[in-house]
Design a protein around this motif. Structure first.
Motif, mmCIF file in Angstrom:
data_model
loop_
_atom_site.group_PDB
_atom_site.id
_atom_site.type_symbol
_atom_site.label_atom_id
_atom_site.label_comp_id
_atom_site.label_asym_id
_atom_site.label_seq_id
_atom_site.Cartn_x
_atom_site.Cartn_y
_atom_site.Cartn_z
ATOM 1 N N GLU A 184 0.826 -1.204 0.000
ATOM 2 C CA GLU A 184 0.000 0.000 0.000
ATOM 3 C C GLU A 184 0.871 1.269 0.000
ATOM 4 N N PHE A 185 2.119 1.129 0.506
ATOM 5 C CA PHE A 185 2.975 2.296 0.736
ATOM 6 C C PHE A 185 4.149 2.451 -0.230
ATOM 7 N N GLN A 186 4.676 1.314 -0.701
ATOM 8 C CA GLN A 186 5.920 1.389 -1.463
ATOM 9 C C GLN A 186 6.188 0.069 -2.184
ATOM 10 N N ARG A 187 7.144 0.126 -3.089
ATOM 11 C CA ARG A 187 7.580 -1.084 -3.761
ATOM 12 C C ARG A 187 8.700 -1.729 -2.942
ATOM 13 N N ILE A 188 8.585 -3.008 -2.728
ATOM 14 C CA ILE A 188 9.578 -3.757 -1.936
ATOM 15 C C ILE A 188 10.274 -4.748 -2.860
ATOM 16 N N ASP A 189 11.605 -4.725 -2.876
ATOM 17 C CA ASP A 189 12.370 -5.696 -3.656
ATOM 18 C C ASP A 189 13.429 -6.357 -2.786
ATOM 19 N N ILE A 190 13.559 -7.642 -2.941
ATOM 20 C CA ILE A 190 14.631 -8.374 -2.262
ATOM 21 C C ILE A 190 15.360 -9.183 -3.335
ATOM 22 N N PHE A 191 16.705 -9.080 -3.323
ATOM 23 C CA PHE A 191 17.485 -9.818 -4.332
ATOM 24 C C PHE A 191 18.856 -10.146 -3.774
ATOM 25 N N ASP A 192 19.480 -11.155 -4.369
ATOM 26 C CA ASP A 192 20.819 -11.563 -3.941
ATOM 27 C C ASP A 192 21.855 -10.933 -4.864
ATOM 28 N N THR A 193 22.887 -10.357 -4.255
ATOM 29 C CA THR A 193 23.940 -9.704 -5.032
ATOM 30 C C THR A 193 25.263 -10.433 -4.835
ATOM 31 N N CYS A 194 26.197 -10.174 -5.746
ATOM 32 C CA CYS A 194 27.506 -10.839 -5.671
ATOM 33 C C CYS A 194 28.329 -10.333 -4.489
ATOM 34 N N ASP A 195 28.247 -9.035 -4.195
ATOM 35 C CA ASP A 195 29.173 -8.461 -3.211
ATOM 36 C C ASP A 195 28.531 -7.994 -1.914
ATOM 37 N N THR A 235 15.431 -3.366 -0.986
ATOM 38 C CA THR A 235 15.240 -1.964 -1.359
ATOM 39 C C THR A 235 13.772 -1.593 -1.193
ATOM 40 N N LEU A 236 13.531 -0.330 -0.879
ATOM 41 C CA LEU A 236 12.173 0.208 -0.825
ATOM 42 C C LEU A 236 12.085 1.335 -1.834
ATOM 43 N N ASP A 237 11.120 1.261 -2.725
ATOM 44 C CA ASP A 237 11.029 2.211 -3.847
ATOM 45 C C ASP A 237 12.374 2.356 -4.551
ATOM 46 N N GLY A 238 13.095 1.258 -4.654
ATOM 47 C CA GLY A 238 14.355 1.253 -5.399
ATOM 48 C C GLY A 238 15.560 1.762 -4.634
ATOM 49 N N LEU A 239 15.372 2.204 -3.382
ATOM 50 C CA LEU A 239 16.499 2.721 -2.599
ATOM 51 C C LEU A 239 17.003 1.661 -1.618
ATOM 52 N N MET A 240 18.320 1.561 -1.508
ATOM 53 C CA MET A 240 18.947 0.603 -0.603
ATOM 54 C C MET A 240 18.490 0.827 0.828
ATOM 55 N N MET A 241 17.913 -0.192 1.450
ATOM 56 C CA MET A 241 17.560 -0.098 2.862
ATOM 57 C C MET A 241 18.529 -0.918 3.687
ATOM 58 N N VAL A 242 18.707 -2.179 3.286
ATOM 59 C CA VAL A 242 19.479 -3.081 4.133
ATOM 60 C C VAL A 242 20.131 -4.131 3.253
ATOM 61 N N ASN A 243 21.325 -4.530 3.629
ATOM 62 C CA ASN A 243 21.991 -5.632 2.930
ATOM 63 C C ASN A 243 22.873 -6.364 3.924
ATOM 64 N N GLU A 244 23.191 -7.585 3.554
ATOM 65 C CA GLU A 244 23.905 -8.485 4.462
ATOM 66 C C GLU A 244 25.313 -7.997 4.809
ATOM 67 N N LYS A 245 25.930 -7.206 3.920
ATOM 68 C CA LYS A 245 27.333 -6.852 4.133
ATOM 69 C C LYS A 245 27.548 -5.714 5.125
ATOM 70 N N ASP A 246 26.750 -4.670 5.054
ATOM 71 C CA ASP A 246 27.060 -3.550 5.954
ATOM 72 C C ASP A 246 25.927 -3.141 6.885
ATOM 73 N N GLY A 301 8.024 10.103 0.673
ATOM 74 C CA GLY A 301 7.146 8.946 0.792
ATOM 75 C C GLY A 301 6.760 8.698 2.241
ATOM 76 N N PRO A 302 6.635 7.424 2.656
ATOM 77 C CA PRO A 302 6.108 7.105 3.977
ATOM 78 C C PRO A 302 6.907 7.722 5.126
ATOM 79 N N GLY A 303 8.217 8.033 4.913
ATOM 80 C CA GLY A 303 9.048 8.537 6.005
ATOM 81 C C GLY A 303 8.911 10.029 6.249
ATOM 82 N N GLU A 304 8.191 10.723 5.392
ATOM 83 C CA GLU A 304 8.198 12.184 5.410
ATOM 84 C C GLU A 304 7.778 12.804 6.746
ATOM 85 N N GLY A 305 6.696 12.285 7.311
ATOM 86 C CA GLY A 305 6.156 12.854 8.549
ATOM 87 C C GLY A 305 7.061 12.652 9.750
#
Lengths: 280, 280
Positions: free
Chosen positions: B29-40, B46-57, B161-165
């Motif tokens: 209802e709020f945003q696009r959510i993507d989860i994928f595996d990367t090489c590095d 990602t939320l709306d295409g922006l990096m939120m969290v990853n296993e490395k950092d 987006g959802p974080g604005e307020g």
């Protein structure tokens, strides 16, 4: 048409800048040199395709390589810069009136010639009368010197290509000999974040701790370098960077944008994983 | 075929990760959510295409949002997390036995559901019996509360987006009221390096200093976020993060990879240009 510069930070990690215009391209005896204007980082110089310097964040690198050592020992008079062809390190050094002599040894004269023509924001300091340029191999230049300098700054590229010999035990030993009793060595110590640069950081550290009695590592935020988390090494024959005269440095009135006496202290406080890598 | 994830840090700055495999894609209802595996960077969300969290950092972000406040006041018992749907912040909180209650208010239940299924490295802590999940708007949740928490962590996305307020004066005022006398507010304070995030950093800071008597800013190296140089805000009704009991924290035996009592101090020592932006 769009033109983008892309640096491969890892095989699967790329960082790209939109290019406005190519300014200069040449192949020297040592490396490929490119200068171009970008939308977000101003004028950029790359060597063999790797980011060396740009108008937006070069102040961070150049302030951090110079001011930590100069604040630790404001009596420094004789300085040797190895590498640093863009001139940014010398630009920060010439701000200290107490410095009497700066030898800059850059293996690639074409880098300096290009910087003088196209990178006025870093190369201006090279015209200072205390500066002597030597277009030679830094490794050979430093060999056999005894107590000739108070400060050596190794402003090098990564340990691949022309920069490789600046990461060896023999070179660090020659630097030790070339320094006086109050001598300080600052070296570009790579980044802890990605495996390949972390390996070079550890290798450099392992060598230096066998030679210098005081060895420390400090960090800085460098957005245009891979991961943005980069390190300098501080090695000395006795001086401790934690013991510096804050007021004396402030009295010099050197305006900075990144360095200050607080970050001088804070930069030595490293993340646990970096401390662990360095003590392995 | 090669698949690359690209984030636009600026119109002319792109950061790309090579993708091994797409794992999950959904439009909530709020945003696009993507989860994928990367090489590095391992598994990424990602939320709306922006990096939120990853296993490395992710360890850097989650350790730094939690441990600075917990070391400053180890007596914290009641914690409110706003946002933080991946669970990483809660994972660090549940390591403290003294904490009795953690309310996590995440507006987007689908983020938590996806994290529980696909991001075990962050979401494991959500199963702790002290944790209550509220799938609500954090702004409404905090409104009208009086002294209900010892610590509020605003683990938000950017103020779009959802974080604005979560970047408004009214919200920070409600947080102040919702905190007890020893209360601490930690908020995601953006980055000083690029103009658009620096603007949000300053706006957030200007609002908080009018409400809280103690307001500080601390930095951390976050390679997967634009520029890698990011900030958290520390605001309190009196507690100073510089005065903390190092031995008491160490006695807890919490193993960390980034946070330690040294970097706790060093992180508050900011570059000159950041200090200047914050005092404008």
């Amino acid at each position: 048409m769009e033109m983008w510069y892309t640096e491969e930070h890892r095989k699967g990690v790329r960082w790209s800048l939109k290019v406005k215009e190519s300014v200069y391209t040449a192949q020297s005896e040592f490396q490929r040199i490119d200068i171009f204007d970008t939308c977000d980082f101003g004028r950029v110089m790359t060597l063999d395709g790797l980011m060396m310097v740009n108008e937006k964040d070069e102040f961070i690198y150049h302030e951090m390589i110079v001011h930590v050592a100069m604040a630790t020992n404001p009596a420094i008079k004789r300085v040797l810069v190895i590498g640093g062809g863009d001139g940014g390190t010398v630009r920060e050094l010439v701000r200290y009136p107490a410095i009497e002599k700066i030898d800059m040894v850059e293996i690639d004269e074409m880098v300096v010639t290009a910087a003088r023509e196209f990178l006025p924001y870093t190369s201006g300091g090279l015209e200072d009368e205390r500066v002597t340029l030597h277009f030679k191999d830094g490794i050979e230049f430093v060999r056999g010197l005894k107590g000739a300098y108070d400060l050596i700054l190794v402003d090098s590229t990564d340990p691949i290509g022309p920069g490789e010999g600046l990461f060896t035990h023999a070179f660090y030993t020659d630097c030790f000999e070339a320094l006086g009793d109050q001598g300080i060595l600052i070296n570009q110590k790579e980044s802890p974040f990605y495996e390949h640069t972390a390996r070079e950081m550890k290798r450099s550290h392992e060598k230096i701790i066998r030679i210098f009695p005081v060895v420390k590592t400090y960090q800085y935020h460098m957005p245009s370098y891979p991961s943005g988390h980069w390190l300098f090494g501080f090695a000395s024959k006795g001086l401790n960077p934690g013991e510096f005269d804050r007021e004396a440095w402030e009295a010099l009135g050197i305006a900075t944008r990144y360095y200050n006496p607080e970050i001088h202290k804070g930069a030595f406080m490293l993340p646990t994983y970096v401390e662990e890598m360095l003590s392995e």
